[in-house]
Scaffold this active site. Structure first.
Site, PDB file in Angstrom:
ATOM      1  N   PRO A   2       0.833  -1.197   0.000  1.00 34.50           N
ATOM      2  CA  PRO A   2       0.000   0.000   0.000  1.00 34.50           C
ATOM      3  C   PRO A   2       0.869   1.250   0.000  1.00 34.50           C
ATOM      4  O   PRO A   2       1.687   1.447   0.905  1.00 34.50           O
ATOM      5  CB  PRO A   2      -0.829  -0.106   1.284  1.00 34.50           C
ATOM      6  N   GLU A   3       0.728   2.043  -1.037  1.00 31.44           N
ATOM      7  CA  GLU A   3       1.448   3.309  -1.119  1.00 31.44           C
ATOM      8  C   GLU A   3       0.374   4.406  -1.072  1.00 31.44           C
ATOM      9  O   GLU A   3      -0.764   4.114  -0.743  1.00 31.44           O
ATOM     10  CB  GLU A   3       2.289   3.349  -2.407  1.00 31.44           C
TER      11      GLU A   3
END
Length: 289
Positions: A2-3
């Site tokens: 997850p960015e």
DNA sequence: AGAAAATCCTGCCTGC
DNA sequence: TGCAGGCAGGATTTTC
């Protein structure tokens, strides 16, 4: 994985399903999820009962809920998803997930909020907020490219002084936050720059271009609900985004570059994989670092 | 002091 | 079939 875009999707889920509600009770399972909360998981749980969720905010890959306590003070519950963390909004009767680390129930007896994390790199912690409403514990995290406070010119100037690879700088959350391995590779592909080129040898316009592409690609990904390769990254309702179809470099080893047709290569860098086009992104001549 | 390596962790996949 | 090893990698800690 997850960015920024994926974390923003989760933040919006909290906005829709959690903000405005009042916590009845918080439970933490095991000690690892609260390892950054120095007083411990028990203390963390104790502090949260009766708190009203006023806001859901984000900086880079960090999320936090602004909480109003019963005694009238305010603090922030920070969540970092790490590699595989998920915040899920679910019916209280749903069976516990295998890697359930925290559960939040509300005084309205509506859906509960759960923190599920397979690889346990994620975590939660409570922190005081500064005058801007940012948790003091993450004040070292730089503004991300989607924030009003983001100063591209200042970041470029700081990068220009660095004697390290440009990809390393993109991944440094104290310099610019929100960018991880996927969007770093995508930004570098778009800018046609090899990630191992040294910041100090790139021109300021080039550094600017790299940052602009990072911002753009993250915005585009956000528009598609984020990037997901498997069931690990999901929004609060358990659904995946589909930006992975739009990736030009990351995970594309052996596929033709969409710009020039040369086969995308994979190289090892910083103990992880980097994907790039051998023709559009030539390696620097000097292998220095 | 700045840069880079080591570390944490689980599940999936490959090769023997 | 089973087991060892590689891989995924963000942020902090340790080392150089």
């Amino acid at each position: 994985m997850p960015e920024l875009p994926e974390v923003e999707v989760v933040r919006r889920g909290l906005q829709d399903h959690v903000v405005g509600r009042t916590l009845a009770r918080a439970e933490f399972y095991g000690t690892r999820v609260a390892r950054r909360h120095l007083p411990g998981a028990h203390h963390l749980a104790e502090q949260l009962g009766g708190n009203h969720v006023a806001e859901a905010r984000r900086r880079g890959k960090y999320l936090w809920m602004v909480l109003d306590t019963p005694d009238g003070s305010r603090h922030g519950l920070i969540t970092h998803l790490g590699m595989s963390g998920q915040l899920l909004v679910e019916d209280p009767g749903a069976p516990d997930e295998k890697h359930l680390h925290a559960r939040f129930t509300f005084d309205d007896e509506g859906p509960e909020l759960r923190f599920v994390d397979q690889r346990t790199f994620g975590g939660m912690a409570l922190s005081d907020l500064d005058d801007d409403g940012v948790p003091e514990a993450i004040e070292h995290i730089a503004p991300d490219p989607l924030e009003a406070a983001f100063d591209a010119k200042a970041v470029v100037a700081a990068m220009k002084k660095r004697h390290s690879a440009v990809k390393r700088a993109l991944l440094d959350q104290d310099l610019v936050s929100g960018i991880g391995n996927i969007y770093a590779d995508e930004a570098l592909w778009r800018a046609q720059v090899h990630g191992e080129r040294l910041c100090s040898t790139l021109t300021k316009p080039t550094l600017h271009r790299v940052l602009d592409h990072a911002r753009e690609v993250m915005l585009e990904a956000l528009g598609q609900g984020g990037t997901s390769f498997d069931a690990l990254y999901v929004n609060v309702n358990g659904a995946s985004g589909y930006f992975d179809r739009s990736l030009n470099a990351y995970g594309q080893e052996g596929r033709p570059c969409r710009r020039c047709g040369t086969l995308i290569r994979r190289e090892s860098f910083m103990n992880r994989s980097s994907f790039s086009c051998p023709r559009c992104q030539p390696r620097p001549r000097t292998l220095g670092r």
